[in-house]
Design a protein around this motif. Structure first.
Motif, PDB file in Angstrom:
ATOM      1  N   MET A  57      10.822  12.499  -9.869  1.00 55.12           N
ATOM      2  CA  MET A  57       9.480  12.765  -9.343  1.00 55.12           C
ATOM      3  C   MET A  57       8.733  13.777 -10.202  1.00 55.12           C
ATOM      4  N   LYS A  58       9.449  14.809 -10.615  1.00 52.86           N
ATOM      5  CA  LYS A  58       8.820  15.830 -11.448  1.00 52.86           C
ATOM      6  C   LYS A  58       8.369  15.242 -12.777  1.00 52.86           C
ATOM      7  N   MET A  59       9.212  14.422 -13.377  1.00 60.44           N
ATOM      8  CA  MET A  59       8.927  13.852 -14.686  1.00 60.44           C
ATOM      9  C   MET A  59       7.746  12.889 -14.644  1.00 60.44           C
ATOM     10  N   ASN A  60       7.539  12.251 -13.472  1.00 64.84           N
ATOM     11  CA  ASN A  60       6.499  11.231 -13.360  1.00 64.84           C
ATOM     12  C   ASN A  60       5.326  11.674 -12.490  1.00 64.84           C
ATOM     13  N   ASP A  61       5.109  12.987 -12.401  1.00 58.54           N
ATOM     14  CA  ASP A  61       3.937  13.553 -11.716  1.00 58.54           C
ATOM     15  C   ASP A  61       3.763  12.942 -10.327  1.00 58.54           C
ATOM     16  N   TRP A  62       4.804  13.082  -9.499  1.00 59.39           N
ATOM     17  CA  TRP A  62       4.817  12.349  -8.245  1.00 59.39           C
ATOM     18  C   TRP A  62       3.730  12.773  -7.264  1.00 59.39           C
ATOM     19  N   TRP A  63       3.349  14.036  -7.277  1.00 58.57           N
ATOM     20  CA  TRP A  63       2.270  14.434  -6.369  1.00 58.57           C
ATOM     21  C   TRP A  63       0.944  13.815  -6.802  1.00 58.57           C
ATOM     22  N   GLY A  64       0.766  13.626  -8.107  1.00 62.23           N
ATOM     23  CA  GLY A  64      -0.409  12.897  -8.577  1.00 62.23           C
ATOM     24  C   GLY A  64      -0.353  11.437  -8.173  1.00 62.23           C
ATOM     25  N   VAL A  65       0.829  10.833  -8.288  1.00 59.89           N
ATOM     26  CA  VAL A  65       1.023   9.444  -7.865  1.00 59.89           C
ATOM     27  C   VAL A  65       0.735   9.308  -6.370  1.00 59.89           C
ATOM     28  N   ALA A  66       1.288  10.225  -5.581  1.00 51.69           N
ATOM     29  CA  ALA A  66       1.102  10.171  -4.133  1.00 51.69           C
ATOM     30  C   ALA A  66      -0.370  10.277  -3.748  1.00 51.69           C
ATOM     31  N   GLU A  67      -1.105  11.139  -4.454  1.00 48.52           N
ATOM     32  CA  GLU A  67      -2.527  11.294  -4.154  1.00 48.52           C
ATOM     33  C   GLU A  67      -3.284   9.991  -4.432  1.00 48.52           C
ATOM     34  N   VAL A  99       5.757  -3.057  17.494  1.00 48.59           N
ATOM     35  CA  VAL A  99       5.199  -3.001  18.838  1.00 48.59           C
ATOM     36  C   VAL A  99       5.545  -1.657  19.457  1.00 48.59           C
ATOM     37  N   GLN A 100       4.523  -0.972  19.964  1.00 50.82           N
ATOM     38  CA  GLN A 100       4.753   0.293  20.668  1.00 50.82           C
ATOM     39  C   GLN A 100       3.739   0.404  21.800  1.00 50.82           C
ATOM     40  N   ASN A 101       4.245   0.663  22.984  1.00 50.70           N
ATOM     41  CA  ASN A 101       3.380   0.776  24.169  1.00 50.70           C
ATOM     42  C   ASN A 101       2.489  -0.452  24.336  1.00 50.70           C
ATOM     43  N   ASN A 102       3.087  -1.635  24.105  1.00 54.29           N
ATOM     44  CA  ASN A 102       2.398  -2.926  24.265  1.00 54.29           C
ATOM     45  C   ASN A 102       1.291  -3.162  23.245  1.00 54.29           C
ATOM     46  N   GLN A 103       1.197  -2.335  22.228  1.00 49.64           N
ATOM     47  CA  GLN A 103       0.234  -2.552  21.151  1.00 49.64           C
ATOM     48  C   GLN A 103       0.977  -2.974  19.879  1.00 49.64           C
ATOM     49  N   VAL A 104       0.445  -3.952  19.179  1.00 52.34           N
ATOM     50  CA  VAL A 104       1.057  -4.448  17.946  1.00 52.34           C
ATOM     51  C   VAL A 104       0.361  -3.806  16.750  1.00 52.34           C
ATOM     52  N   TYR A 105       1.168  -3.388  15.771  1.00 58.01           N
ATOM     53  CA  TYR A 105       0.632  -2.787  14.551  1.00 58.01           C
ATOM     54  C   TYR A 105       1.212  -3.491  13.334  1.00 58.01           C
ATOM     55  N   ILE A 106       0.364  -3.764  12.358  1.00 60.80           N
ATOM     56  CA  ILE A 106       0.817  -4.151  11.023  1.00 60.80           C
ATOM     57  C   ILE A 106       0.652  -2.905  10.162  1.00 60.80           C
ATOM     58  N   ARG A 107       1.765  -2.376   9.668  1.00 58.99           N
ATOM     59  CA  ARG A 107       1.729  -1.103   8.930  1.00 58.99           C
ATOM     60  C   ARG A 107       2.007  -1.350   7.446  1.00 58.99           C
ATOM     61  N   TYR A 108       1.046  -1.009   6.620  1.00 56.93           N
ATOM     62  CA  TYR A 108       1.258  -1.155   5.181  1.00 56.93           C
ATOM     63  C   TYR A 108       1.542   0.207   4.537  1.00 56.93           C
ATOM     64  N   SER A 109       2.422   0.196   3.559  1.00 58.25           N
ATOM     65  CA  SER A 109       2.773   1.387   2.782  1.00 58.25           C
ATOM     66  C   SER A 109       2.376   1.160   1.337  1.00 58.25           C
ATOM     67  N   ILE A 110       1.923   2.217   0.695  1.00 59.89           N
ATOM     68  CA  ILE A 110       1.528   2.129  -0.713  1.00 59.89           C
ATOM     69  C   ILE A 110       2.315   3.153  -1.519  1.00 59.89           C
ATOM     70  N   ASN A 111       2.946   2.675  -2.587  1.00 58.59           N
ATOM     71  CA  ASN A 111       3.631   3.598  -3.492  1.00 58.59           C
ATOM     72  C   ASN A 111       3.329   3.222  -4.938  1.00 58.59           C
ATOM     73  N   ALA A 112       4.030   3.851  -5.859  1.00 57.91           N
ATOM     74  CA  ALA A 112       3.664   3.807  -7.278  1.00 57.91           C
ATOM     75  C   ALA A 112       3.552   2.399  -7.843  1.00 57.91           C
ATOM     76  N   PHE A 113       4.328   1.463  -7.332  1.00 58.63           N
ATOM     77  CA  PHE A 113       4.348   0.104  -7.886  1.00 58.63           C
ATOM     78  C   PHE A 113       3.257  -0.781  -7.299  1.00 58.63           C
ATOM     79  N   ASN A 114       2.564  -0.285  -6.267  1.00 57.67           N
ATOM     80  CA  ASN A 114       1.505  -1.086  -5.641  1.00 57.67           C
ATOM     81  C   ASN A 114       0.190  -0.948  -6.389  1.00 57.67           C
ATOM     82  N   SER A 115      -0.674  -1.935  -6.180  1.00 59.43           N
ATOM     83  CA  SER A 115      -2.005  -1.921  -6.794  1.00 59.43           C
ATOM     84  C   SER A 115      -3.014  -2.457  -5.786  1.00 59.43           C
TER      85      SER A 115
END
Length: 388
Positions: free
Chosen positions: A279-289, A351-367
């Protein structure tokens, strides 16, 4: 190793749009290679590795993790996953009949089950305080949460980043208020390390658990439990093994009781320094932002597409590298299968409390193209009335 294109660092299938980093993470090649080196060393000389070299490696790994999380390493012990850590604390906590554990109704299901089980055994009550969604502000959330407090409350258990709803909660304010009310605090930070900054000393929670195999990208089955020194001897081992009443005790009962649980491959824990270096070598906080910006850019658009709205203000205060889209559908399990099998999108439908969610995650390999694919897919699912 430093990468110009971080997508090349991962082993993920190229034919799948991977928008589910939040569930189990994904391990970059250099960290996975380190994992395999430790496993080979284990097999070359199993006895020496498990009895002599392994404990030294574990100590070195905890020291690096302690530096990363601003904690003394002896306040950290490795566990396979945060649910395991929650079981240690819930089982050991001296709850009496009538006591209450205050939580929210948007916690991770396995942790809900754990607290329900141990509270029932001890005659205590697990209070899942209702949180109004969408959250309007930090102040509104805190007002909602503390409505669940009573004179019987002994402990606050709450996620720093929720699972199904993908929300960052105001944990600092929760900890400060809990201390003023004389309550213990246990934070579920499964999604936190490597995702947002964490300073365990400043946070001052009594107990904290986090996964390293999610956003820190270590191999699966590597997490930690942090416990303030004054509570460490109160925790019984979940597995009774050689560390319990050890013949040759170390300087720490906490580590003796919880670090060694019998024969197992603990190589995943040993790669944590490699993950920190990666993470340090690849500027992970910059990637996360960059990832957070992409999540926030698309969340209102995707919610609007399905006729819903974001679960909180779309700011850094509440939204990190995950965005949850409330949807309506007849069969969430079937929808998940269709997304993967027909559209080749790896994404959770929760599903939580009878509500459905589609949850997307984004990381370094996503565009942005990955989110374009998701947008087109949601439009198609609407035409097919699989979401409505």
């Amino acid at each position: 190793m430093m990468y110009n294109d971080l997508k090349e660092a991962f082993l993920l299938r190229e034919d799948v749009t991977f928008l589910n980093f939040g569930s189990f993470g994904a391990t970059p090649k250099p960290i996975f290679e380190s994992y395999q080196r430790f496993q080979r060393e284990l097999e070359y000389e199993p006895v020496q590795f498990i009895i002599n070299k392994g404990p030294e490696y574990l100590k070195e790994s905890r020291e690096r993790l302690g530096e990363y999380l601003f904690s003394h390493p002896d306040n950290l012990v490795y566990v396979p996953n945060p649910t395991y850590a929650v079981n240690i604390v819930a089982r050991s906590l001296d709850l009496k009949a009538g006591d209450e554990v205050l939580s929210t109704d948007i916690e991770y299901g396995a942790c809900d089950r754990t607290w329900e089980f141990y509270c029932r055994e001890k005659g205590a009550t697990y209070v899942r305080q209702t949180i109004s969604l969408p959250i309007q502000s930090k102040e509104a959330f805190l007002a909602d949460f503390w409505k669940g407090f009573s004179e019987k409350t002994r402990l606050v258990f709450i996620s720093q980043i929720t699972s199904a709803t993908g929300l960052i909660l105001p944990i600092k304010e929760i900890c400060e208020e809990a201390k003023q009310r004389g309550l213990l605090v246990f934070i579920d930070g499964a999604h936190v390390p490597g995702h947002i900054s964490l300073n365990l000393t400043q946070l001052d929670a009594d107990f904290y658990t986090g996964a390293c195999h999610k956003w820190m990208m270590t191999p699966k089955g590597s997490s930690f439990l942090y416990v303030k020194p004054e509570h460490q001897d109160e925790l019984d081992p979940l597995i009774i093994s050689w560390g319990y009443q050890a013949d040759y005790p170390s300087h720490s009962q906490f580590l003796d009781y919880h670090q060694f649980n019998g024969t197992r491959d603990f190589s995943a824990y040993l790669t944590i320094p490699d993950a920190i270096d990666f993470m340090k070598m690849n500027d992970w906080w910059g990637v996360a932002e960059s990832c957070r910006i992409l999540v926030r850019k698309w969340l209102p658009k995707l919610c609007d597409l399905v006729g819903s709205e974001p679960l909180a203000p779309v700011t850094d205060e509440f939204i990190g590298q995950m965005g949850s889209i409330p949807v309506r559908c007849g069969n969430p399990v079937e929808l998940k299968h269709i997304l993967y099998n027909e559209y080749k999108i790896e994404i959770p439908v929760m599903v939580q409390n009878n509500q459905v969610y589609i949850r997307y995650s984004i990381n370094a390999f996503n565009s942005e193209e990955d989110l374009n694919i998701l947008e087109k897919t949601l439009k198609d699912l609407k035409k097919r009335t699989l979401i409505f």
